[in-house]
Design a protein around this motif. Structure first.
Motif, short mmCIF file in Angstrom:
data_model
loop_
_atom_site.label_atom_id
_atom_site.label_comp_id
_atom_site.label_asym_id
_atom_site.label_seq_id
_atom_site.Cartn_x
_atom_site.Cartn_y
_atom_site.Cartn_z
N ARG A 4 -23.46 8.88 -46.41
CA ARG A 4 -24.15 9.51 -45.27
C ARG A 4 -24.01 8.66 -44.01
O ARG A 4 -23.81 9.19 -42.91
CB ARG A 4 -25.63 9.71 -45.62
CG ARG A 4 -25.86 10.79 -46.68
CD ARG A 4 -27.33 11.14 -46.82
NE ARG A 4 -27.51 12.22 -47.79
CZ ARG A 4 -27.84 12.04 -49.07
NH1 ARG A 4 -28.06 10.81 -49.54
NH2 ARG A 4 -27.96 13.07 -49.88
N SER A 5 -24.08 7.34 -44.17
CA SER A 5 -23.89 6.45 -43.01
C SER A 5 -22.47 6.56 -42.47
O SER A 5 -22.26 6.58 -41.24
CB SER A 5 -24.18 5.00 -43.40
OG SER A 5 -25.52 4.83 -43.78
N PRO A 28 -23.56 16.70 -42.87
CA PRO A 28 -24.68 17.06 -41.99
C PRO A 28 -24.67 18.56 -41.69
O PRO A 28 -23.64 19.22 -41.82
CB PRO A 28 -24.40 16.25 -40.72
CG PRO A 28 -22.93 16.01 -40.74
CD PRO A 28 -22.54 15.91 -42.18
N LYS A 36 -26.03 7.03 -50.12
CA LYS A 36 -26.61 6.52 -48.87
C LYS A 36 -25.51 6.03 -47.95
O LYS A 36 -25.53 6.29 -46.73
CB LYS A 36 -27.61 5.40 -49.18
CG LYS A 36 -28.25 4.80 -47.94
CD LYS A 36 -29.21 3.67 -48.31
CE LYS A 36 -29.82 3.04 -47.06
NZ LYS A 36 -30.72 1.90 -47.42
N ASN A 56 -21.86 20.81 -39.51
CA ASN A 56 -20.90 19.74 -39.28
C ASN A 56 -19.60 20.32 -38.71
O ASN A 56 -19.28 21.50 -38.89
CB ASN A 56 -20.63 19.00 -40.58
CG ASN A 56 -19.67 19.76 -41.49
OD1 ASN A 56 -18.45 19.56 -41.41
ND2 ASN A 56 -20.19 20.64 -42.35
N LYS A 67 -22.10 9.79 -40.55
CA LYS A 67 -22.83 9.73 -39.28
C LYS A 67 -21.99 8.98 -38.23
O LYS A 67 -21.84 9.45 -37.09
CB LYS A 67 -24.17 9.03 -39.48
CG LYS A 67 -25.04 8.94 -38.21
CD LYS A 67 -26.40 8.32 -38.55
CE LYS A 67 -27.31 8.28 -37.33
NZ LYS A 67 -26.80 7.36 -36.29
N LYS A 79 -23.05 17.14 -50.74
CA LYS A 79 -24.45 16.69 -50.63
C LYS A 79 -24.71 15.96 -49.31
O LYS A 79 -25.84 15.95 -48.82
CB LYS A 79 -24.78 15.75 -51.79
CG LYS A 79 -24.82 16.42 -53.16
CD LYS A 79 -25.01 15.39 -54.25
CE LYS A 79 -24.96 16.03 -55.64
NZ LYS A 79 -25.04 15.01 -56.71
N CYS A 80 -23.67 15.36 -48.75
CA CYS A 80 -23.87 14.47 -47.60
C CYS A 80 -23.46 15.05 -46.25
O CYS A 80 -23.78 14.46 -45.22
CB CYS A 80 -23.11 13.17 -47.83
SG CYS A 80 -23.70 12.20 -49.25
#
Length: 297
Positions: free
Chosen positions: A29-30, A61, A26, A64, A33, A58-59
């Motif tokens: 991913r932040s 985007p 999590k 990208n 971003k 997995k992360c």
């Protein structure tokens, strides 16, 4: 000069000042971003960074724009053969699979001494082959010393290099190695700018191993405080003053860490301290400026 993200913490409990352990999916991913929103486009990872490559895969985007830099497995041999080159090739395809990518921006030999040993050309030839197939944009090396840089420049053609630079480790700045690299239009990435977090730690929390250099660390700390800088701002300000560096690679554990680094980077654009003002903090003893030599247990 731009900022890039080192991803060892995505796959390992890494860094002398790391108290939060491996970064969660999590949080990764932040981080990605925020990186995307702020124009941070390089992610530096390695075969040996635990499951960092899988986490990135997995992360990432969709569609990208990150430039992914990966590193080969490390060897501890004095002589290399074509079989070792095949090991690099197999590991490369495994990395692509974990990253869920069809190509990467960069491939580095993780330890430059591998290609400087007998038979090192077998390893280099595989990297060159992968580049010729369009699977890698730039090939190069991760180095530790100016001697390695000079040997590599004599032996190989390459486009990318990763070097250790921080306020305590100014060896490459005092010599002309960085200038030699830029004269050949080689992209230079600076790593270890916080010296695994040592430069960010409160002096009272620093391990006793570093007692012999604490007077220098304390003097540096007073220097940056007197100029209204945080430890992050001071460390980035120093490296940002080196004109030959294209990317500063910073390891982050959390999105907040990345924001702090971004703030520190942006502040250097407004108020950069001349490089010569940092010369008094330079150390030569590799026991303290090379983390692989640290004895903290």
């Amino acid at each position: 000069m731009k900022l890039g993200i080192g991803t060892a913490q995505f796959g390992l409990d890494y860094g002398i000042s790391n108290t939060s352990g491996k970064t969660s999916l999590k949080e990764v991913r932040s981080i990605l971003k925020i990186a995307t929103e702020n124009g941070v486009d390089v992610l530096d990872t390695a075969y040996s960074y635990g499951d960092s490559e899988s986490v990135i895969g997995k992360c990432l985007p969709g569609q990208n724009r990150f430039r992914i830099i990966i590193k080969t497995p490390s060897f501890k041999k004095s002589r290399y053969t074509a079989a070792d080159g095949n090991t690099i090739k197999s590991a490369f395809y495994e990395s692509l699979e974990r990253l869920r990518l069809s190509s990467v921006a960069g491939l580095l030999i993780h330890h430059a001494d591998n290609v400087l040993a007998e038979g090192g050309e077998f390893l280099y030839d595989v990297m060159h082959e992968l580049k010729s197939k369009g699977l890698v944009e730039k090939i190069g090396f991760s180095v530790y010393t100016k001697e390695q840089i000079n040997q590599l420049l004599d032996l190989y053609d390459f486009e990318l290099i990763q070097v250790p630079v921080n306020v305590l480790d100014q060896r490459l700045i005092k010599g002309d190695e960085l200038k030699k690299l830029k004269n050949k239009d080689i992209e230079v990435h600076a790593r270890s700018i916080f010296l695994q977090g040592l430069l960010l730690m409160e002096p009272d929390n620093i391990h006793s191993y570093f007692d012999p250099i604490k007077p220098v660390i304390n003097k540096y700390r007073s220097f940056i405080i007197s100029r209204g800088l945080t430890p992050v701002e001071g460390a980035i300000n120093f490296v940002a003053s080196v004109p030959e560096i294209d990317y500063i690679i910073v390891g982050v554990n959390t999105a907040e860490h990345l924001k702090t680094n971004l703030d520190g980077f942006k502040s250097t654009l407004k108020d950069r301290i001349p490089l010569e003002n940092f010369s008094m903090f330079s150390l030569e003893d590799s026991r303290y400026i090379n983390p692989s030599l640290w004895k903290l247990n």
